[in-house]
Design an enzyme around this catalytic site. Structure first.
Site, PDB file in Angstrom:
ATOM      1  N   ASP A   6     -37.902 -23.002  -4.379  1.00 47.61           N
ATOM      2  CA  ASP A   6     -37.342 -24.002  -3.477  1.00 47.61           C
ATOM      3  C   ASP A   6     -38.005 -25.360  -3.721  1.00 47.61           C
ATOM      4  OD1 ASP A   6     -36.202 -25.112  -0.838  1.00 47.61           O
ATOM      5  OD2 ASP A   6     -35.557 -23.026  -0.790  1.00 47.61           O
ATOM      6  N   HIS A  25     -36.881 -28.468   3.105  1.00 43.71           N
ATOM      7  CA  HIS A  25     -36.117 -27.231   2.974  1.00 43.71           C
ATOM      8  C   HIS A  25     -37.013 -26.033   2.662  1.00 43.71           C
ATOM      9  CE1 HIS A  25     -33.175 -24.387   1.224  1.00 43.71           C
ATOM     10  NE2 HIS A  25     -32.295 -25.007   1.985  1.00 43.71           N
ATOM     11  N   TYR A  51     -24.020 -13.446  -8.790  1.00 43.99           N
ATOM     12  CA  TYR A  51     -24.317 -12.417  -9.784  1.00 43.99           C
ATOM     13  C   TYR A  51     -24.338 -11.030  -9.161  1.00 43.99           C
ATOM     14  CZ  TYR A  51     -25.758 -16.192 -12.950  1.00 43.99           C
ATOM     15  OH  TYR A  51     -25.789 -17.304 -13.758  1.00 43.99           O
ATOM     16  N   ALA A  74     -27.800  -9.672  -7.997  1.00 48.88           N
ATOM     17  CA  ALA A  74     -28.506 -10.293  -6.878  1.00 48.88           C
ATOM     18  C   ALA A  74     -27.891  -9.848  -5.560  1.00 48.88           C
ATOM     19  CB  ALA A  74     -28.456 -11.810  -6.987  1.00 48.88           C
ATOM     20  N   SER A  82     -28.645 -21.002   3.123  1.00 44.98           N
ATOM     21  CA  SER A  82     -30.069 -20.983   2.768  1.00 44.98           C
ATOM     22  C   SER A  82     -30.933 -20.547   3.943  1.00 44.98           C
ATOM     23  CB  SER A  82     -30.526 -22.377   2.312  1.00 44.98           C
ATOM     24  OG  SER A  82     -29.967 -22.719   1.086  1.00 44.98           O
TER      25      SER A  82
END
Length: 493
Positions: free
Chosen positions: A225, A263, A374, A377, A433
């Site tokens: 991040d 973030h 993907y 993942a 996120s």
């Protein structure tokens, strides 16, 4: 000034100045006063050179780990990433790492293309620093790239046509150093009260995990991040490993934790914060790889930074006690077969990757990004307080698997979620996120519950998908195609 001539090219001048600066430091025995004296001497010589030549834009200088010599930093866009044949699938063991180095060295030392060696920069105090590639040009030793051990890849500043042909003939893959963006929150962060409303924890029924005394003990969560404010009260007493990476993939010299935005701190606290985190007793390893800001204020990084962060988190060492147990990524990259193979190999080698699916759902299907899309993942979308999938939560086809499957795999709270931001403050952010780290923290709980399955991503992902509840029905079945297995629910953990 006898060793520094005004007629030296800017590149040769800064290289020579770097060598002299190292020599001045050594003469002073490394004392702080000697370092300051060396800096002052270098400053005077720079001023002299600029005055007599009129050249003010001098190349930047960097220093390789374990070496005193410097090199001129090429433009990040000019860098190339070379992945050896068979990597990364075979790069996890010593023998295959050596073979990857040999293959890259052969291709990069092609006749007529200059000599490049890949030399291990393994110092006793930092035994797992990335290997650096050293070449010679006009008698100067210059750093030419960074070898990423865990990936079987090298980041190099330039490739001649002969080198590129030789590498491709050996089966190596050559990638450009593209820009990769953050899955940026939707809208501005809203400041919250000092005592945060942890509705996201109530929503996933965290009390069931707490009743079993599950808090992520003994687990190491990796975060790719913008960094972390390690001094925030949410991380009091917690072990936090930190590295930030340059556009060429080499680690920054300083290892003091910082957040280049807010973030990374927000996400890290949702993973393992004391009051807002799913796994408050888990430790953190944070790779700051999204360190630049575009004209719209969005954070991004270069592919070499991303891969260097992955290499550090997946291999361990250099400040890490071991490799991470689970990786949380908030990246919005463009899908690529070679990039997919990297993440797929992580799963084969026992690393669970949790990724935000993206925030472009308002633009329709197939607007999700990598690595969330993907197959290898665990992709996470976002819901609000009422378990309704948010309109920004992306969804679409699975990369690496035949249709008709869709991502995300599940959803979690991601609308106005309150968590830590730098400066001992809290703020509400909205985006997938915010949902992803809640799932990454849950993986840490499952590992604490079953330590023997630490390196079994298939079991962990299957167990996560079983910890879900159905979402309320909406017109046109919009929740069905966007929610995967349902919303995260720890009631039966």
């Amino acid at each position: 000034m006898s060793k520094l001539r005004w007629w030296l090219s800017p590149e040769d001048f800064v290289l020579k100045l770097q060598q002299l600066r190292s020599s001045w430091k050594r003469r002073g025995g490394g004392r702080r006063t000697a370092r300051r004296h060396a800096q002052e001497l270098a400053r005077r010589r720079l001023a002299w050179y600029r005055r007599v030549t009129g050249v003010y834009q001098l190349p930047k200088i960097a220093v390789a780990a374990g070496h005193d010599e410097g090199w001129s930093s090429p433009p990040p866009e000019a860098l190339r990433i070379v992945i050896a044949q068979g990597s990364p699938t075979l790069a996890g063991d010593t023998r295959s790492r050596s073979e990857a180095r040999r293959q890259l060295r052969r291709g990069l030392a092609t006749r007529g293309a200059g000599v490049m060696e890949l030399l291990a920069s393994r110092r006793e105090d930092k035994p797992r620093r990335p290997t650096v590639a050293i070449g010679r040009r006009d008698g100067h030793k210059v750093v030419r790239g960074v070898f990423l051990e865990a990936l079987g890849a090298a980041v190099v500043p330039e490739l001649s046509q002969a080198q590129e042909s030789a590498l491709k003939a050996s089966g190596a893959v050559i990638l450009s150093n593209d820009q990769v963006g953050l899955v940026h929150p939707t809208g501005a962060a809203a400041t919250a009260t000092p005592l945060p409303d942890a509705w996201h924890l109530d929503s996933i029924r965290i009390e069931a995990a707490r009743a079993k005394n599950l808090a992520g003990r003994g687990c190491l969560i990796g975060v790719l991040d913008t960094g972390i404010d390690a001094q925030h009260p949410e991380f009091r007493g917690k072990s936090i490993a930190f590295r930030s990476f340059k556009p060429n993939g080499s680690p920054n010299k300083t290892v003091r934790a910082k957040d280049y935005d807010a973030h990374g701190t927000h996400v890290s606290a949702l993973c393992a914060g004391e009051t807002v985190g799913v796994a408050p007793k888990a430790d953190l390893a944070v790779a700051a790889v999204l360190t630049r800001r575009d004209s719209q204020g969005r954070m991004w990084g270069f592919r070499a930074q991303i891969l260097a962060g992955l290499n550090w988190l997946a291999s361990g060492g250099d400040g890490l006690p071991r490799r991470v147990d689970v990786l949380n990524a908030s990246l919005g990259g463009v899908p690529d077969r070679d990039d997919y193979d990297l993440y797929s190999d992580f799963r084969v080698r026992g690393l669970t990757v949790v990724a935000a699916i993206g925030n472009n759902g308002r633009h329709g299907v197939d607007t999700h990004g990598a690595p969330g899309m993907y197959e290898c993942a665990l992709a996470v979308g976002a819901v609000d307080r009422t378990d309704i999938v948010t309109d920004f939560s992306a969804w679409g086809a699975i990369y690496g698997a035949p249709p008709p499957g869709l991502k995300p795999d599940l959803v979690a709270p991601g609308h106005e979620v309150i968590s830590a931001v730098p400066g001992a403050r809290y703020a509400a952010m909205t985006g997938t996120s915010m949902a992803s780290p809640l799932v990454a923290g849950t993986v840490a709980l499952l590992i604490e519950q079953n330590p023997g399955l630490r390196s079994d991503p298939d079991w962990l992902i299957g167990r996560i998908l079983s910890l879900t509840r159905p979402l309320p029905t909406q017109p046109n079945m919009v929740n069905i195609e966007r929610s995967g297995n349902g919303v995260l629910d720890l009631a039966t953990i």
